[in-house]
Design a protein around this motif. Structure first.
Motif, PDB file in Angstrom:
ATOM      1  N   ASN A  71       0.803  -1.221   0.000  1.00  0.00           N
ATOM      2  CA  ASN A  71       0.000   0.000   0.000  1.00  0.00           C
ATOM      3  C   ASN A  71       0.836   1.272   0.000  1.00  0.00           C
ATOM      4  N   LEU A  72       2.113   1.169   0.313  1.00  0.00           N
ATOM      5  CA  LEU A  72       2.972   2.342   0.324  1.00  0.00           C
ATOM      6  C   LEU A  72       3.473   2.701  -1.072  1.00  0.00           C
ATOM      7  N   ALA A  73       3.214   1.842  -2.047  1.00  0.00           N
ATOM      8  CA  ALA A  73       3.609   2.119  -3.420  1.00  0.00           C
ATOM      9  C   ALA A  73       2.702   3.196  -4.011  1.00  0.00           C
ATOM     10  N   ARG A  74       3.003   3.630  -5.214  1.00  0.00           N
ATOM     11  CA  ARG A  74       2.146   4.600  -5.897  1.00  0.00           C
ATOM     12  C   ARG A  74       0.760   4.005  -6.162  1.00  0.00           C
ATOM     13  N   PHE A  75       0.694   2.682  -6.225  1.00  0.00           N
ATOM     14  CA  PHE A  75      -0.561   1.974  -6.456  1.00  0.00           C
ATOM     15  C   PHE A  75      -0.849   1.085  -5.245  1.00  0.00           C
ATOM     16  N   ALA A  76      -2.084   1.072  -4.783  1.00  0.00           N
ATOM     17  CA  ALA A  76      -2.456   0.285  -3.606  1.00  0.00           C
ATOM     18  C   ALA A  76      -2.209  -1.199  -3.857  1.00  0.00           C
ATOM     19  N   ALA A  77      -1.966  -1.926  -2.783  1.00  0.00           N
ATOM     20  CA  ALA A  77      -1.739  -3.376  -2.892  1.00  0.00           C
ATOM     21  C   ALA A  77      -2.896  -4.030  -3.621  1.00  0.00           C
ATOM     22  N   GLY A  78      -2.543  -4.917  -4.557  1.00  0.00           N
ATOM     23  CA  GLY A  78      -3.559  -5.614  -5.334  1.00  0.00           C
ATOM     24  C   GLY A  78      -3.930  -4.917  -6.619  1.00  0.00           C
ATOM     25  N   THR A  79      -3.477  -3.669  -6.788  1.00  0.00           N
ATOM     26  CA  THR A  79      -3.790  -2.919  -8.000  1.00  0.00           C
ATOM     27  C   THR A  79      -2.911  -3.389  -9.150  1.00  0.00           C
ATOM     28  N   SER A  80      -3.526  -3.594 -10.298  1.00  0.00           N
ATOM     29  CA  SER A  80      -2.791  -3.960 -11.508  1.00  0.00           C
ATOM     30  C   SER A  80      -2.391  -2.676 -12.232  1.00  0.00           C
ATOM     31  N   ALA A  81      -1.113  -2.453 -12.369  1.00  0.00           N
ATOM     32  CA  ALA A  81      -0.612  -1.208 -12.957  1.00  0.00           C
ATOM     33  C   ALA A  81       0.174  -1.508 -14.231  1.00  0.00           C
ATOM     34  N   VAL A  82      -0.005  -0.661 -15.230  1.00  0.00           N
ATOM     35  CA  VAL A  82       0.767  -0.777 -16.463  1.00  0.00           C
ATOM     36  C   VAL A  82       1.956   0.172 -16.362  1.00  0.00           C
ATOM     37  N   LEU A  83       3.151  -0.384 -16.394  1.00  0.00           N
ATOM     38  CA  LEU A  83       4.380   0.389 -16.196  1.00  0.00           C
ATOM     39  C   LEU A  83       5.336   0.148 -17.358  1.00  0.00           C
ATOM     40  N   PRO A  84       6.263   1.065 -17.598  1.00  0.00           N
ATOM     41  CA  PRO A  84       7.282   0.819 -18.626  1.00  0.00           C
ATOM     42  C   PRO A  84       8.156  -0.377 -18.239  1.00  0.00           C
ATOM     43  N   THR A  85       8.593  -1.130 -19.234  1.00  0.00           N
ATOM     44  CA  THR A  85       9.502  -2.238 -18.937  1.00  0.00           C
ATOM     45  C   THR A  85      10.871  -1.726 -18.484  1.00  0.00           C
ATOM     46  N   LEU A  86      11.222  -0.515 -18.871  1.00  0.00           N
ATOM     47  CA  LEU A  86      12.378   0.178 -18.288  1.00  0.00           C
ATOM     48  C   LEU A  86      11.804   1.411 -17.615  1.00  0.00           C
ATOM     49  N   ALA A  87      11.663   1.348 -16.309  1.00  0.00           N
ATOM     50  CA  ALA A  87      10.959   2.381 -15.552  1.00  0.00           C
ATOM     51  C   ALA A  87      11.895   3.108 -14.615  1.00  0.00           C
ATOM     52  N   GLY A  88      11.501   4.312 -14.242  1.00  0.00           N
ATOM     53  CA  GLY A  88      12.158   5.006 -13.156  1.00  0.00           C
ATOM     54  C   GLY A  88      11.511   4.585 -11.850  1.00  0.00           C
ATOM     55  N   HIS A  89      12.235   4.698 -10.755  1.00  0.00           N
ATOM     56  CA  HIS A  89      11.669   4.347  -9.455  1.00  0.00           C
ATOM     57  C   HIS A  89      10.368   5.115  -9.208  1.00  0.00           C
ATOM     58  N   ASN A  90      10.309   6.357  -9.707  1.00  0.00           N
ATOM     59  CA  ASN A  90       9.129   7.194  -9.492  1.00  0.00           C
ATOM     60  C   ASN A  90       7.899   6.733 -10.277  1.00  0.00           C
ATOM     61  N   ASP A  91       8.066   5.798 -11.192  1.00  0.00           N
ATOM     62  CA  ASP A  91       6.896   5.244 -11.889  1.00  0.00           C
ATOM     63  C   ASP A  91       6.064   4.363 -10.966  1.00  0.00           C
ATOM     64  N   GLY A  92       6.711   3.768  -9.975  1.00  0.00           N
ATOM     65  CA  GLY A  92       5.993   2.857  -9.094  1.00  0.00           C
ATOM     66  C   GLY A  92       5.899   3.312  -7.653  1.00  0.00           C
TER      67      GLY A  92
END
Length: 253
Positions: free
Chosen positions: A205-226
């Motif tokens: 839950n401390l991530a940018r997306f709540a636990a259990g949330t399916s997020a679409v992210l870059p395959t090469l991401a910055g830490h700030n993406d998640g």
């Protein structure tokens, strides 16, 4: 010698009998297979793999001495790596590259000491001269579960650029080239395009997306993406598109 009339009649019938027999055999075969449509031949599918050369990686033994090592549990693994997160270490930039092992040892001490982590969180670290170091234990070729991107540590690898790369800070070309080469190789093991996106499920839950949330992210991401952070810094974040393109070219895409 003249054959009897009956023999001649019998021989004349032989071709006809053979034709009838063939028709019967064909009818039987059709009757046996008529309820199953004929399967078209299956074309062989070549494996779509885009490997990249493995770059030189300095092992842990070059920066972690016996006095600094502490007891830690065995490494944990995922099935594969489908994304790479880029970080910066938020440490001074004006270091001599020969001091990189000492800097990594200092980062390790902080994460395993005050933070009480079981090991350094990053899977790899890259210095400003482009030297790549093995970080977290478990084997550089294997999908080691890291501790670098809260909520998205599974099926990802963490690469930390040694330094601080806030807005306006020069990012060494050798460093970004090394990150691209490392990303191309690591994602290539799973045939993942560094320019693509991937769906990951948050575990915290401390991530940018709540636990259990399916997020679409870059395959090469910055830490700030998640995660809600400025890491890897505005300057390095701005270089990520170019790093993705170079990594894709190194995979032959």
């Amino acid at each position: 010698m003249r054959l009897p009339r009956a023999a001649l009649v019998g021989l004349a019938c032989v071709p006809g009998l053979i034709a009838v027999l063939l028709l019967v055999v064909c009818a039987v075969r059709v009757g046996r297979t008529g309820d199953r449509p004929a399967r078209p031949p299956v074309a062989a599918r070549p494996a779509v793999v885009h490997p990249a050369a493995k770059p030189p990686i300095v092992p842990r033994s070059r920066w972690l001495d016996a006095e600094s090592t502490h007891d830690q549990p065995p490494a944990r693994y995922d099935d594969r790596v489908v994304a790479v997160f880029v970080h910066h270490t938020d440490s001074p930039n004006g270091y001599d590259c020969a001091d990189a092992p000492r800097i990594i040892r200092y980062l390790y001490a902080g994460q395993t000491g005050a933070r009480q982590w079981d090991d350094i969180g990053y899977n790899f670290l890259v210095d400003r001269c482009g030297t790549i170091y093995e970080g977290r234990a478990g084997g550089v070729d294997r999908p080691v579960t890291g501790a670098h991107a809260q909520g998205f540590n599974h099926r990802t690898a963490g690469v930390a650029a040694i330094g601080t790369f806030t807005a306006g800070t020069p990012v060494p070309r050798a460093m970004t080239d090394a990150i691209a080469a490392l990303t191309a190789w690591k994602l290539g093991l799973s045939d993942v395009d560094p320019r693509a996106t991937v769906r990951l499920v948050s575990s915290n839950n401390l991530a940018r997306f709540a636990a259990g949330t399916s997020a679409v992210l870059p395959t090469l991401a910055g830490h700030n993406d998640g995660f809600m952070t400025s890491c890897p810094g505005a300057a390095l974040t701005a270089r990520l598109p170019a790093i993705r393109e170079l990594a894709a070219r190194l995979q032959g895409r």
